[in-house]
Scaffold this motif. Structure first.
Motif, mmCIF file in Angstrom:
data_model
loop_
_atom_site.group_PDB
_atom_site.id
_atom_site.type_symbol
_atom_site.label_atom_id
_atom_site.label_comp_id
_atom_site.label_asym_id
_atom_site.label_seq_id
_atom_site.Cartn_x
_atom_site.Cartn_y
_atom_site.Cartn_z
ATOM 1 N N ASP A 556 0.843 -1.192 0.000
ATOM 2 C CA ASP A 556 0.000 0.000 0.000
ATOM 3 C C ASP A 556 0.884 1.250 0.000
ATOM 4 O O ASP A 556 1.769 1.403 0.837
ATOM 5 C CB ASP A 556 -0.892 -0.025 1.246
ATOM 6 C CG ASP A 556 -1.924 1.092 1.234
ATOM 7 O OD1 ASP A 556 -1.872 1.956 0.338
ATOM 8 O OD2 ASP A 556 -2.782 1.102 2.131
ATOM 9 N N GLY A 560 -4.622 3.275 0.313
ATOM 10 C CA GLY A 560 -5.579 2.308 0.807
ATOM 11 C C GLY A 560 -5.729 1.069 -0.065
ATOM 12 O O GLY A 560 -6.610 0.258 0.173
ATOM 13 N N THR A 576 -6.739 -2.505 1.290
ATOM 14 C CA THR A 576 -5.786 -3.004 2.285
ATOM 15 C C THR A 576 -6.490 -3.432 3.565
ATOM 16 O O THR A 576 -6.086 -4.394 4.215
ATOM 17 C CB THR A 576 -4.747 -1.904 2.602
ATOM 18 O OG1 THR A 576 -4.155 -1.471 1.368
ATOM 19 C CG2 THR A 576 -3.666 -2.427 3.524
ATOM 20 N N SER A 577 -7.586 -2.726 3.931
ATOM 21 C CA SER A 577 -8.288 -3.024 5.177
ATOM 22 C C SER A 577 -9.074 -4.321 5.116
ATOM 23 O O SER A 577 -9.573 -4.777 6.142
ATOM 24 C CB SER A 577 -9.240 -1.870 5.522
ATOM 25 O OG SER A 577 -10.169 -1.658 4.472
ATOM 26 N N TYR A 578 -9.179 -4.942 3.912
ATOM 27 C CA TYR A 578 -9.947 -6.170 3.768
ATOM 28 C C TYR A 578 -9.094 -7.415 3.979
ATOM 29 O O TYR A 578 -9.619 -8.524 3.949
ATOM 30 C CB TYR A 578 -10.583 -6.237 2.375
ATOM 31 C CG TYR A 578 -11.875 -5.477 2.240
ATOM 32 C CD1 TYR A 578 -12.022 -4.206 2.779
ATOM 33 C CD2 TYR A 578 -12.966 -6.015 1.555
ATOM 34 C CE1 TYR A 578 -13.195 -3.497 2.643
ATOM 35 C CE2 TYR A 578 -14.148 -5.315 1.418
ATOM 36 C CZ TYR A 578 -14.254 -4.049 1.967
ATOM 37 O OH TYR A 578 -15.427 -3.355 1.836
ATOM 38 N N THR A 580 -5.355 -9.409 5.807
ATOM 39 C CA THR A 580 -4.238 -9.416 6.758
ATOM 40 C C THR A 580 -2.986 -9.778 5.959
ATOM 41 O O THR A 580 -2.942 -10.806 5.271
ATOM 42 C CB THR A 580 -4.474 -10.439 7.863
ATOM 43 O OG1 THR A 580 -4.711 -11.727 7.286
ATOM 44 C CG2 THR A 580 -5.675 -10.057 8.710
#
Length: 585
Positions: A556, A560, A576-578, A580
């Motif tokens: 990233d 994002g 990226t928040s979806y 790990t």
């Protein structure tokens, strides 16, 4: 037959039976409650399932939304959601009509049974008390009668005794007479107590207890009748919603029959038709005529074969247009313009007049346009206001859609302007209703909005007119992009049109920049695991399922998004928040 007659001596059995009946009601209520919990859990799982697979939360402008198979699947999910609602209704009605009602009725039966048992206990205690009195009077009578017999025997013995005085004899006779009278009184009292007990005993066994037993029988029969009605409600509650459940199932069947494969094919054509013409025949390149290569203009950007057209659907990175490097022969005109004349004629007029310009054009023609690598697709082609980045057919549809939106918005503003004008006239005629000057700001703002929308309307109408004219003459360039990210346009005769021909020097430098880009796949720098589903509907993104493991190609950069690659070579960006992410050390 009733309990009072047939079970007059089975008090304990009746008490135990009625208690067992009440416990059965409690057990049934508990059973229905657990059934409702199962229904509620089932309905919740159905709702979650429908919500999980329902794509309404995604962008409604997605192409698949117009497909009948997609719409039918959405209809099935909606019907399943309604079906879950009916399961919840079953649970709710069972709780209200069975559990709550039976629980309330059960409390009433318990209280009534308690009252009847207390009455029976009082009657039993009363009979026992009378029997105790009878037994006491009987024992007293027995005792007094024995005493009277002894007193009589003593008086007779004293009377026969020659040594006894007359006073002793008289005293013994008086004592015997008194004892006899007391014994007679005890006898009469015993007889009275016996008569009383027999009467109460008859009342107890023939009236009081049979009445109480009959009341308990009526209570138990009412309990059984109510419980049977509860059994029926257990079935009727589900039967009452069966018609609606049947409609839900019919809706699912209808959704299946509404799938139209031909219509879906037409929708795919309508959504993706570019409007370009098929590529024309390649012209013969006569190298015997020198540097004047006649096929350069018409052959640029034309697919060479099936692999060029189908390449991007393969797992590997086959691009629609292959990269062509500038050969030494291509770069020769910069330093040494060729001057030899063909044996049978003079040099080309174009080349003779302006050799450098001609060579620049030749180089620009030789450098074939290509689709950018994946790294550049994220920012190209640039989305323009006139939808020039789209193929002609799709551009016209987008422009028409935009015109409809602007027209609706313009009509709203015109209606609002008329309403404000009428309101202003009313205020001018009736000042007490309001100040006309207070509407000036709104009227001015509305007028500005109308002018702005009319300007946009004219602008989009012009673009639509241009798209309609050019769309009939555009040749299909296999989705080729020039170095500025725009479609190249060919005139009907196959030559480049003036408006789409890029500056030669800019094209050369841009192609040189592209030559330095590495076409080899980038080595993964780590891996990531998807925590949520991601549809990947936008250009440059890639879809993923929850739990899927992907290779991380690029971290990233602060926007994002993370670039990833599947095992089959497909690459794209994901939020990226979806995921790990685990990077290689």
């Amino acid at each position: 037959m009733d309990w009072g007659t047939e079970l007059w001596d089975q008090y304990d059995i009746i008490e135990k039976h009625t208690q067992s009946g009440l416990e059965l009601v409690e057990k049934y209520v508990k059973f229905v409650k657990e059934r409702t919990e199962i229904e509620q859990s089932y309905a919740k799982q159905l709702r979650n399932l429908s919500k999980k697979y329902n794509q309404k939360r995604s962008n409604k402008d997605e192409p698949d939304c117009r497909l009948s198979s997609y719409q039918s699947f959405v209809d099935i999910l909606n019907e399943m959601n309604d079906y879950a609602g009916q399961r919840e209704l079953i649970a709710e009605n069972m709780i209200m009509n069975i559990c709550i009602d039976l629980t309330k009725y059960l409390q009433e039966l318990k209280q009534e049974r308690k009252t009847y048992l207390l009455e029976a206990k009082k009657a039993q205690q009363s009979l026992e008390s009378t029997y105790k009195q009878l037994d006491s009077s009987k024992k007293r009578f027995e005792r007094e009668w024995r005493e009277a017999e002894r007193a009589a025997q003593y008086a007779e013995k004293t009377d026969q005794d020659i040594n006894a005085t007359k006073a002793d004899v008289e005293k013994a006779k008086q004592q015997a007479h008194m004892r006899a009278r007391v014994a007679e009184d005890c006898k009469n009292d015993y007889a009275a107590q016996l008569q009383k007990y027999n009467k109460e005993q008859s009342q107890f066994y023939f009236n009081d207890m049979p009445l109480i037993f009959n009341k308990l029988q009526d209570l138990d029969e009412r309990r059984i009748r109510k419980l049977g009605h509860g059994y029926i409600l257990f079935s009727d509650t589900e039967k009452n919603v069966m018609p609606i459940i049947g409609k839900c199932l019919e809706g699912i069947t209808k959704a299946g029959t509404n799938v139209n494969e031909k219509n879906d094919s037409m929708v795919i054509i309508e959504q993706n038709k570019s409007g370009f013409e098929r590529p024309g025949d390649l012209e013969f390149e006569d190298y015997s005529q020198g540097i004047n290569r006649a096929s350069s203009d018409s052959s640029l950007g034309t697919p060479k074969g099936p692999m060029d057209l189908l390449g991007k659907n393969k797992s590997k990175n086959f691009w629609l247009f292959k990269r062509s490097k500038l050969s030494s022969s291509t770069l020769t005109p910069f330093s040494t313009p060729p001057a030899p004349s063909p044996p049978n004629g003079a040099p080309s007029p174009k080349f003779g007049r302006d050799p450098l310009s001609y060579c620049l054009k030749e180089i620009n023609k030789t450098v074939k346009p290509r689709i950018s690598s994946f790294r550049t697709l994220r920012r190209s082609p640039t989305v323009t206001e006139d939808f020039g980045h789209l193929p002609p057919e799709q551009r016209r549809k987008k422009l028409q859609q935009k015109l409809e939106e602007i027209s609706k918005e313009l009509q709203k503003e015109v209606d609002q302007s008329e309403a404000l004008g009428k309101m202003k006239d009313v205020y001018e005629k009736n000042p007490q209703m309001g100040d006309p000057a207070s509407l000036a700001t709104q009227i001015s703002q509305t007028s500005q909005n109308i002018e702005r929308l009319r300007g946009e309307l004219n602008k989009y109408e012009t673009w639509l007119s241009e798209a309609g004219v050019r769309g009939d003459t555009l040749r299909y360039r296999a989705h080729s992009f020039n170095n500025n990210g725009a479609h190249e346009v060919l005139s009907p005769d196959g030559a480049h049109s003036d408006e789409s021909t890029p500056d030669p020097s800019q094209a050369i430098y841009a192609e040189f920049d592209d030559d330095f880009e590495d076409e080899e796949p980038v080595a993964p720098i780590g891996k990531c695991t998807a925590m949520y589903n991601f549809p990947g509907a936008s250009e440059g993104t890639i879809s993923m399922q929850e739990g899927e493991v992907l290779a991380v190609v690029e971290e990233d950069k602060g926007d994002g998004w993370t670039r990833v690659r599947r095992h089959n070579g497909d690459e794209g960006y994901i939020p990226t928040s979806y995921v790990t992410i685990t990077l290689n050390k």
